[in-house]
Each structure stands twice: as structure tokens, then as C-alpha cells.
Write a protein that holds these residues in place. Structure first.
Motif, short mmCIF file in Angstrom:
data_model
loop_
_atom_site.label_atom_id
_atom_site.label_comp_id
_atom_site.label_asym_id
_atom_site.label_seq_id
_atom_site.Cartn_x
_atom_site.Cartn_y
_atom_site.Cartn_z
N ASN A 124 0.84 -1.21 0.00
CA ASN A 124 0.00 0.00 0.00
C ASN A 124 0.87 1.25 0.00
OD1 ASN A 124 -2.24 -1.51 0.01
ND2 ASN A 124 -2.67 -1.30 2.19
N LEU A 125 1.91 1.21 0.84
CA LEU A 125 2.81 2.36 0.93
C LEU A 125 3.48 2.60 -0.42
CD1 LEU A 125 3.73 4.14 3.31
CD2 LEU A 125 5.83 2.80 3.33
N HIS A 126 3.90 1.49 -1.02
CA HIS A 126 4.56 1.57 -2.32
C HIS A 126 3.60 2.16 -3.36
CE1 HIS A 126 7.21 0.37 -5.53
NE2 HIS A 126 6.17 -0.16 -6.15
N ASN A 127 2.33 1.66 -3.33
CA ASN A 127 1.35 2.15 -4.31
C ASN A 127 1.05 3.62 -4.12
OD1 ASN A 127 1.19 -0.33 -5.38
ND2 ASN A 127 -0.74 -0.91 -4.42
N SER A 128 0.90 4.02 -2.83
CA SER A 128 0.55 5.43 -2.65
C SER A 128 1.75 6.32 -3.00
CB SER A 128 0.01 5.72 -1.24
OG SER A 128 1.04 5.61 -0.33
N ASN A 129 2.97 5.85 -2.70
CA ASN A 129 4.15 6.62 -3.12
C ASN A 129 4.20 6.76 -4.63
OD1 ASN A 129 5.27 7.27 -0.77
ND2 ASN A 129 6.75 5.60 -0.69
N LYS A 130 3.85 5.65 -5.29
CA LYS A 130 3.89 5.63 -6.75
C LYS A 130 2.84 6.61 -7.31
CE LYS A 130 4.14 2.12 -10.24
NZ LYS A 130 3.81 0.75 -10.50
N GLU A 137 5.16 13.81 -11.24
CA GLU A 137 5.90 13.70 -12.50
C GLU A 137 5.10 14.27 -13.66
OE1 GLU A 137 9.03 11.41 -13.13
OE2 GLU A 137 9.26 12.20 -11.12
N SER A 138 3.74 14.22 -13.53
CA SER A 138 2.94 14.62 -14.69
C SER A 138 2.45 16.07 -14.64
CB SER A 138 1.73 13.68 -14.83
OG SER A 138 0.98 13.76 -13.64
N ILE A 139 2.58 16.74 -13.48
CA ILE A 139 2.10 18.12 -13.43
C ILE A 139 2.99 19.03 -14.27
CG2 ILE A 139 0.91 18.00 -11.20
CD1 ILE A 139 3.40 19.14 -9.89
N THR A 140 2.42 20.19 -14.65
CA THR A 140 3.20 21.08 -15.51
C THR A 140 4.09 22.01 -14.68
OG1 THR A 140 1.29 22.50 -15.54
CG2 THR A 140 1.65 21.12 -17.48
N ASP A 141 3.91 22.03 -13.36
CA ASP A 141 4.72 22.88 -12.50
C ASP A 141 5.94 22.11 -11.98
OD1 ASP A 141 2.78 24.82 -12.79
OD2 ASP A 141 1.62 24.01 -11.13
N ALA A 142 6.94 22.86 -11.56
CA ALA A 142 8.14 22.20 -11.03
C ALA A 142 7.98 21.96 -9.53
CB ALA A 142 9.37 23.06 -11.28
#
Ligand code: ADP
Length: 487
Positions: A124-130, A137-142
Motif C-alpha cells: 500500500n505504501l509503495h502504491n501510494s508513493n507511486k 511527475e505529470s504536473i506542468t509545475d516544477a
């Protein structure tokens, strides 16, 4: 050699993932079988503690398989251990052997449950981190995340578009060591302030590298600091166009309007001898409205000058009390129903722009009148406090709620309660506080809704010997009024 080993492990992993459903049930059978063969060949080797070795198989099968694979392993192990390893060979259902087996089954199920539970939590932790990483990673802001020692622990790919950073070059690096030119700049100061105070911070700045405009938000966290950066260059371009338009339009409108005002005053003079009272009244009205219009155009021009760092100050020594008296007289001439009481303990002359500081006083007095009931008293005080001159204007009017007091000096801001009641643009206080700031002073407000407000500002006392340095400081900000960053 290493490559071959890695290839082999990867091969096993792919094979396991492909046939997992069957293998996870086949594995216990194979392992238990192997254990039995070892036991039978190395006779007596594990006879003393028959169940202990089966725990290893249970742990392994639960870890790589599923919960039910673990249960199945436990049950098969219990039967096999009982059959083969509790002498004599064959099923032993005497009470000691039976309870030993039952106890093993109970422990095996408990172990399976705990391992499965832990595996689920890790998953679960791995999934939520992912999920979070995918979003970042996909947002347009830095987005950049620092630990407490300013190492970059995460940054999304947009840092490349924004600042030209390559992720692999900056991850794990101390930002101030990697980019020493940023040290001491606006970004550096905001990050340190935020980390130290534990409070979020927000600012806008223009990049010296790309000339893009950024809005930077810093969010302190227990493990460091997160920084969220948005490219606002488009909005800034539109703002600039709007500001240019307002500046040019007000400038162009001011000349004809001033001419019309002069003509209307001539007309008024002409009509003084006339008996036509209607025309006289109309000429008066034209003059009043034109003065209001010119006032507004001046305000818009001031805004444009402030925002472009072109507000020029012409400092000189003058008696502040004279200016206060002049402004009180001027304000009372158009609003005679308020009482203004002026008290001063100021003996020193002050050094500053007489016209601009008069404008500040006029704004504070007009507001005090505008936002307090007719007939109420307004107090003006001037004092010397330490190395500063303090000027206060106190009214007993509507007051300003605490939450709005912080924003009251922002451009175009008007208190919610006053928006629809009293007309205004929300520009006067902004211009006043900027004029005071340009003099290296500060303007503040103390107020309670329903109990009036005190607006006050302080200005530094400038000794004759300090004039040169003071004037230099007055002009230093003008070259570039905007915060800039080396990012
Ligand atoms: P304007 O008065 O034209 O709206 P200002 O910038 O002078 O613009 O004032 C901004 C806002 O601050 C006003 O709209 C009003 O809500 C509030 N304000 C200013 N002075 C006072 C005051 N003396 N008492 C209560 N509210 C005030």
C-alpha cells in the motif's frame, strides 16, 4: 559474470510473474518434498525439532506467494512433519503429538497472517508513493523536495524545462553548493525563512537566466522543505500589457482633461456676473467632476510609476506639522462636518518628499472621514519615537476586521464590508504605503471592527551628515523594482 547473474535473476523473476498463480502453490509442495527427502537421507538430522524447519518453508512460501499459499504450506507441513518426523513413522494422534501439530498449525496461521499483513502495508505504501510520484511527475509545475541539510531528495522532470537542471546531476546534491550563485538571493532567503519559521512562504520573481516569471511556494515539512514553482510568465505579460495600456491611456487623457478643467473654470468666472444661476450650478458641477477625474488619472499614473520603479522622490527638509495643517484644512473644506484634532510633540524638521508625504496624509485623512460617521472626531498625532518620526490618524469609524488588515495595503484591495457601501478603488492605501516604503519607512494599521482604526506610519530621522547615503538608498531600488532570482 555479474551481468549473467543479473540476467539469470531477471529471468527467474519474469518466469515467476508469468506462472505465479500455479508456482505459489507448487513451491510449498516442492520445498516440503525436498525437506522430507533431506530428512530421510540424512536420517536423524532434524528429528529432535521436526516443526522448526517447516517454519522456514511457511515463511518463504507466504512471502513469495499469497495468504492462502501460506495456509496451505502450514497444513501440509503439519501433516508431513507428524507423519515422517515424529517416530515411529506414520500418523501419530497421541495427545502430545496431536497438540504439537495443532500448536504448529496455530503458529503457522498467525505467522502467515502477520507476514501477509506486513506485505500488504508495504504494498500500500509503495502504491501510494507511486501515485504521488506519478502526480508530481505529470504536473506542468516544477516540484523540488529538500531534506534538512538542503540536499535535493526529489525533483520532477519540469525542473529541466524551468531551469535546465538534469535530474541525475542534481539529485542528492546540496542546492546551495551545486548552484552557489543562488546563495543570498530571493529564493535562498525565502527557503531559509520558511525552514526556520516552519511557515509556508510565497513570492514571485523573475529568472535572471531565462527571464521567465515564477511563482514560488515553499512548504516546510518534518523531513525538510517542499518547493512548488509555477511559470507565470504569460500572466505577467498580460499584466504588463494592461499596465501599459492604463499608463498610456491615463497619460493621454490627462492633457485634454486638464484643458477642459481650465475652460470650465474660465466659464465659471464668466458666469459669476451672470444671473443665470442654473448655468453657474452646472459649471460648478463640471469643475467638481473634472477634478475627481483628474485625481483618478493621477492615481492611475502613480500606480504605473510605482510598479515600474519610476516613482521619483524630491527630498528636502520641511516642517511636517505645516503639511499636516494644510492637509487638514484642505480635507475639511470639502467635508466640514467632521472634527479633526491635531496634537504634536514634534520639534524636528523631517527630510523627505513634501508633496508625496502630503499625498499620504491626504489619503489617510480622506479615508478617516469616508469610513467614520458624520460629526465624529478624528485625531492626528505627530511624534518622535527613537530615531523615527511617527504620524498617526485615528478615527472612530467602521474599523477593519483582523483578517483583512494584512491585505489592506495591497493594490485594488477593499474591505469586504465596505465594498458596496462606500465608493472607492482600493488604490489610495497601496500608493501611500509605497510612498512611505520608498522613504524607508513603514505603514501599519490597528483596528477593531466597530471601534475605529488607527493608521500610522514611521519615517527615519535623517541627519544632515547622512543625506548623501539616504538619497543613494532612495534611488537604489529604482533600477529594478522586481525581485530577481538566479534560478
Ligand atoms: P478606497 O478607500 O478608495 O477603497 P484605499 O486604498 O484608500 O481605497 O482603502 C482601501 C480599503 O481600506 C478601503 O476600501 C476600506 O475598506 C479600507 N479602509 C481604509 N481606510 C479605512 C478606515 N479609516 N476605516 C475603515 N476602513 C478603511
Amino acid at each position: 559474470m555479474t551481468a549473467d547473474i543479473i540476467k539469470f535473476i531477471l529471468g527467474i523473476k519474469i518466469f515467476w510473474n508469468k506462472y505465479r498463480k500455479i508456482l505459489q502453490y507448487l513451491l510449498p509442495v516442492v520445498l516440503i518434498g525436498m525437506l522430507v527427502v533431506i530428512r530421510l537421507t540424512l536420517f536423524g538430522f532434524i528429528a529432535e525439532t521436526p516443526y522448526l524447519y517447516f517454519f522456514l518453508v511457511v515463511i518463504l512460501c507466504t512471502w513469495v506467494g499469497e495468504f492462502y499459499a501460506g495456509i496451505l504450506t502450514t497444513l501440509i507441513s503439519a501433516v508431513v512433519a507428524n507423519y515422517f518426523f515424529i517416530p515411529p513413522m506414520g500418523f501419530d494422534l497421541r495427545p502430545t503429538a496431536f497438540f504439537g501439530m495443532a500448536f504448529f498449525i496455530f503458529e503457522g496461521i498467525l505467522l502467515t497472517y502477520l507476514i501477509e499483513n506486513r506485505r500488504q502495508s508495504v504494498q500500500n505504501l509503495h502504491n501510494s508513493n507511486k501515485r504521488i510520484t506519478n502526480i508530481l511527475e505529470s504536473i506542468t509545475d516544477a516540484f523540488i523536495s529538500f531534506d534538512k541539510d538542503w540536499h535535493i531528495v526529489y525533483c520532477n522532470p519540469q525542473v529541466h524545462d524551468y531551469f535546465g537542471w538534469k535530474r541525475r546531476d542534481v539529485l542528492g546534491k546540496n542546492i546551495w553548493e551545486k548552484f552557489p550563485e543562488t546563495t543570498g538571493g530571493v529564493f535562498y532567503k525565502a527557503c531559509h525563512k520558511s525552514m526556520k519559521s516552519g511557515m509556508p512562504h510565497h513570492f514571485e520573481a523573475q529568472s535572471l537566466r531565462s527571464h521567465k516569471w515564477f511563482e514560488v511556494r515553499t512548504y516546510p515539512a518534518s523531513e525538510g522543505l517542499n518547493v512548488y514553482i509555477t511559470d507565470i510568465s504569460d500572466r505577467k505579460d498580460v499584466d504588463k500589457l494592461k499596465d501599459n495600456f492604463i499608463s498610456i491611456a491615463s497619460h493621454e487623457l490627462k492633457t485634454p482633461t486638464t484643458a477642459i478643467l481650465a475652460f470650465s473654470q474660465l466659464l465659471k468666472k464668466h458666469l459669476t456676473r451672470s444671473r443665470d444661476s442654473q448655468s453657474k450650478m452646472l459649471a460648478n458641477k463640471i469643475e467638481t467632476q473634472l477634478k475627481r477625474l483628474i485625481n483618478l488619472l493621477n492615481v492611475l499614473l502613480d500606480i504605473s510609476k510605482i510598479q515600474n520603479g519610476r516613482l521619483e522622490l524630491h527630498p528636502e527638509y520641511f516642517d511636517l506639522n505645516d503639511i499636516v495643517n494644510q492637509q487638514i484644512a484642505s480635507v475639511l473644506s470639502s467635508s466640514p462636518h467632521h472634527k479633526i484634532i491635531f496634537k504634536s510633540q514634534l520639534k524636528t524638521r523631517i527630510y523627505g518628499d513634501k508633496f508625496r508625504l502630503g499625498q499620504v496624509l491626504a489619503n489617510l485623512l480622506t479615508n478617516a472621514i469616508k469610513y467614520s460617521p458624520i460629526g465624529s472626531k478624528i485625531y492626528v498625532r505627530t511624534n518622535k519615537v527613537g530615531q523615527n518620526i511617527k504620524v498617526e490618524v485615528t478615527d472612530s469609524g467602521v474599523g477593519i476586521p483582523k483578517i483583512e488588515q494584512k491585505k489592506i495595503f495591497d493594490v485594488y484591495y477593499r474591505a469586504q464590508s465596505q465594498k458596496d457601501v462606500v465608493s472607492g478603488f482600493g488604490l489610495g492605501l497601496y500608493i501611500s504605503s509605497e510612498i512611505v516604503k520608498s522613504h524607508h519607512g513603514s505603514m501599519k494599521v490597528k483596528s477593531q471592527p466597530g471601534n475605529g482604526s488607527t493608521f500610522y506610519f514611521t519615517l527615519p530621522v535623517v541627519a544632515k551628515s547622512d543625506i548623501a547615503t539616504y538619497v543613494k538608498r532612495l534611488n537604489s531600488k529604482k533600477d529594478n523594482p522586481w525581485p530577481q532570482t538566479h534560478l
